[in-house]
Write an enzyme that holds these catalytic residues in place. Structure first.
Site, PDB file in Angstrom:
ATOM      1  N   GLY A  99      -9.895  -0.135  -8.548  1.00 41.52           N
ATOM      2  CA  GLY A  99     -10.794  -0.979  -9.329  1.00 41.52           C
ATOM      3  C   GLY A  99     -11.651  -1.894  -9.036  1.00 41.52           C
ATOM      4  N   HIS A 141     -10.090   8.213  -7.443  1.00 44.27           N
ATOM      5  CA  HIS A 141      -8.940   6.572  -7.084  1.00 44.27           C
ATOM      6  C   HIS A 141      -8.566   7.287  -5.324  1.00 44.27           C
ATOM      7  CE1 HIS A 141      -6.162   3.527  -8.484  1.00 44.27           C
ATOM      8  NE2 HIS A 141      -5.419   4.377  -7.390  1.00 44.27           N
TER       9      HIS A 141
END
Length: 357
Positions: free
Chosen positions: A195, A188
């Site tokens: 995403g 992340h």
């Protein structure tokens, strides 16, 4: 199990169940690749397919827009619709990443950073501040704290880069795709756009490993359809080491998506061939294969595109488009000061495919 671990995973990845599913996924992917390779102008397919992917991938992040808004945002530089602009940025990032991978035959951390910058249209780069947590959207409970600070994030990204580019372990690339996707989501690395960046990495990895020549296979629609399973299985790899179900989930996604994409590109191809025949019959004086290619390059065209593409005068280009509109092949719209000509047949095929969830 709670924190991200360095690759490769210690688990047995190619289980009996995985190997069975792998055969089906590879077969579907090979069929898609084979058909796409026969089509002379790949850009036509890539443009049509990527706009639905950009729309679906953005929808996962609650960036919702319509095909009509996208059409306007693509054709007008200063069109004011933030959601549509974000989707167009995504497609720009996708193209950029594809060109880099084809040119360099690598997928690196720096390339991933460039892709994210184009998606977000800023240069915030890798997270430098701590405090990022991932929460359960329904309860607000913190479910995961990713690596923190630029140094640690870069450490994990460097490990991921090595795993992507070095096939030291002889693991099937589709299995590695599932591992790469999981690991990127766990790292992340960015403040925003993780995403969408991760979903672009999926298709670039398939191109890098020569399972596809064109970036035309996207898992976003599959993820939307199976959103709760997707997040549950991501969690279970981290908390329980449940790699088998996660890998099977991703492999099934490749199989389903390859089959659906094959149907879509067959439809686009047949609409293109039918349009070529109809234009040839209705307007034999202006018909050429180059003209048809230009009409299908995007959903829309403009007078300067025809002028440049066919090397004709502005007057001639304008006459061609007027004739095509008169016969119902195109519909013109005035957007701002510009006149845009929409290819309604292509637009309809892609819109309908985009609406099927």
């Amino acid at each position: 199990m709670d924190q991200v671990k360095l690759l490769p995973p210690e688990a047995e990845l190619e289980t009996k169940m995985v190997l069975k599913q792998l055969a089906r996924s590879h077969r579907a992917l090979a069929e898609l690749k084979g058909f796409a390779d026969m089509i002379p102008n790949k850009n036509i397919l890539i443009n049509a397919v990527t706009i639905n992917e950009a729309k679906d991938s953005s929808e996962i992040e609650n960036i919702i827009t319509t095909h009509d808004e996208l059409f306007k945002a693509m054709s007008l530089e200063n069109y004011n619709n933030p959601a549509a602009k974000e989707v167009v940025n995504y497609r720009t990032a996708l193209w950029h990443g594809y060109k880099l991978v084809k040119e360099k035959q690598l997928l690196t951390t720096n390339m991933i950073i460039e892709i994210q910058q184009l998606i977000e249209n800023n240069r915030a780069g890798i997270r430098k501040l701590s405090g990022t947590v991932l929460k359960n959207a329904a309860t607000g409970e913190v479910v995961y704290t990713p690596p923190s600070g630029e140094k640690e994030i870069l450490f994990f990204l460097t490990n991921l880069e090595w795993y992507i580019n070095d096939d030291f372990d002889n693991i099937d690339p589709l299995v590695k795709l599932a591992v790469v996707h999981y690991q990127f989501e766990m790292i992340h690395p960015f403040y925003d756009g993780n995403g969408r960046t991760g979903r672009i990495i999926n298709v670039l990895y398939l191109v890098l490993k020569e399972l596809l020549d064109s970036p035309i296979l996207y898992l976003s629609k599959y993820i939307i359809r199976n959103k709760s399973a997707y997040y549950r299985l991501l969690q279970e790899v981290r908390t329980k080491g449940n790699w088998e179900e996660w890998v099977l989930f991703m492999l099934e996604g490749v199989e389903q998506t390859a089959e659906e994409t094959l149907l879509l590109i067959k439809k686009i191809n047949s609409v293109m061939e039918k349009t070529a025949e109809d234009v040839k019959q209705a307007l034999p004086k202006i018909y050429s294969r180059e003209l048809i290619d230009l009409l299908f390059y995007e959903f829309y065209t403009k007078i300067p595109y025809i002028e440049r593409g066919l090397n004709v005068s502005r007057k001639t280009a304008s006459g061609y488009l007027a004739a095509l509109e008169e016969k119902g092949f195109l519909v013109s719209q005035k957007i701002g000061k510009e006149k845009i000509f929409l290819n309604t047949r292509l637009f309809e095929v892609v819109r309908q495919a985009g609406m099927q969830k």
